[in-house]
Scaffold this motif. Structure first.
Motif, short mmCIF file in Angstrom:
data_model
loop_
_atom_site.label_atom_id
_atom_site.label_comp_id
_atom_site.label_asym_id
_atom_site.label_seq_id
_atom_site.Cartn_x
_atom_site.Cartn_y
_atom_site.Cartn_z
N ALA A 104 0.85 -1.20 0.00
CA ALA A 104 0.00 0.00 0.00
C ALA A 104 0.88 1.24 0.00
CB ALA A 104 -0.91 0.01 1.22
N ALA A 105 0.48 2.22 -0.80
CA ALA A 105 1.23 3.48 -0.90
C ALA A 105 0.25 4.63 -1.14
CB ALA A 105 2.25 3.40 -2.04
N PHE A 106 0.67 5.82 -0.76
CA PHE A 106 -0.18 7.00 -0.96
C PHE A 106 -0.60 7.15 -2.41
CE2 PHE A 106 2.19 8.46 2.89
CZ PHE A 106 1.10 8.52 3.72
N LYS A 107 0.28 6.83 -3.34
CA LYS A 107 -0.02 7.01 -4.77
C LYS A 107 -1.18 6.13 -5.22
CE LYS A 107 3.34 3.66 -6.13
NZ LYS A 107 3.95 2.87 -6.88
N ASP A 108 -1.49 5.07 -4.47
CA ASP A 108 -2.62 4.21 -4.82
C ASP A 108 -3.90 5.02 -4.94
OD1 ASP A 108 -0.82 2.13 -4.61
OD2 ASP A 108 -1.63 1.36 -2.72
N MET A 109 -4.06 5.97 -4.06
CA MET A 109 -5.27 6.80 -4.05
C MET A 109 -5.34 7.67 -5.31
SD MET A 109 -6.96 6.32 -1.08
CE MET A 109 -7.74 7.85 -0.65
N GLU A 110 -4.21 8.09 -5.82
CA GLU A 110 -4.17 8.92 -7.03
C GLU A 110 -4.40 8.08 -8.29
OE1 GLU A 110 -0.32 10.69 -6.88
OE2 GLU A 110 -0.71 11.67 -4.97
N GLN A 111 -3.92 6.85 -8.24
CA GLN A 111 -3.97 5.98 -9.42
C GLN A 111 -5.25 5.15 -9.53
OE1 GLN A 111 -0.34 3.79 -8.94
NE2 GLN A 111 0.93 5.46 -9.71
N ASP A 112 -6.00 5.03 -8.45
CA ASP A 112 -7.19 4.19 -8.43
C ASP A 112 -8.35 5.03 -7.91
OD1 ASP A 112 -9.22 2.35 -7.83
OD2 ASP A 112 -7.82 0.81 -7.14
N GLN A 113 -9.14 5.54 -8.84
CA GLN A 113 -10.24 6.43 -8.48
C GLN A 113 -11.32 5.72 -7.66
OE1 GLN A 113 -10.22 9.80 -8.84
NE2 GLN A 113 -8.12 9.30 -9.40
N GLU A 114 -11.55 4.43 -7.92
CA GLU A 114 -12.53 3.68 -7.15
C GLU A 114 -12.06 3.53 -5.70
OE1 GLU A 114 -16.02 1.76 -6.05
OE2 GLU A 114 -15.56 3.14 -7.66
N LEU A 115 -10.78 3.23 -5.53
CA LEU A 115 -10.21 3.15 -4.18
C LEU A 115 -10.36 4.50 -3.48
CD1 LEU A 115 -8.52 1.76 -1.93
CD2 LEU A 115 -6.48 2.59 -3.15
#
Length: 152
Positions: A104-115
């Motif tokens: 898990a990384a902060f960038k996940d939120m930027e790269q995955d709009q559903e997340l």
């Protein structure tokens, strides 16, 4: 250890062994407060912090169970349900993507709009529930000051 704050400052940035040793010396109420604060102090800053910290707690032995036990101590069933809902959603995502908690990384939120959308909804609930959690914890401390503070 009579002062909650002493335990927190002794564990900040320390090895897991040092943290476990300090936490083991705390009373049940102090431990419950400590674990809640470790979680809350990291997770309340943003939805990305909430996401990353939940994943970190699930990846780090003792943290998830410690926070859950702390919430049980303060009878905070609403927050327990929210954290379980968050865990379940993230487990499903990790299973679907073949990911581990440690990825898990902060960038996940930027790269995955559903997340980002799902975590945003959960984080909003967290913001509402955490105010009630803090009030319940404060009431417990006021009712049991000797467990948390040493008056000289």
């Amino acid at each position: 250890m009579a002062l909650y704050g002493t335990g927190v400052w002794l564990i900040r940035g320390k090895s897991p062994e040092v943290k476990a040793g300090v936490i083991a010396q705390l009373s049940r109420g102090q431990k419950a407060l400590c674990m809640f604060r470790v979680f809350y102090d990291h997770a309340h800053k943003s939805s990305a912090e909430y996401y990353a910290w939940i994943s970190y707690m699930l990846d780090t032995p003792g943290y998830w169970n410690g926070v859950q036990e702390g919430l049980l101590f303060f009878e905070d069933t609403a927050m327990i349900r929210l954290l379980e809902e968050t865990r379940s959603m993230l487990e499903q995502r990790n299973d679907r993507l073949g990911r581990q908690w440690s990825e898990a990384a902060f960038k996940d939120m930027e790269q995955d709009q559903e997340l980002a959308r799902q975590i945003g909804v959960l984080y909003e609930s967290f913001g509402q529930l955490s105010g009630m959690s803090l009030k319940a914890i404060a009431a417990y401390i006021r009712a049991h000051p000797g467990e948390f503070v040493e008056l000289a």
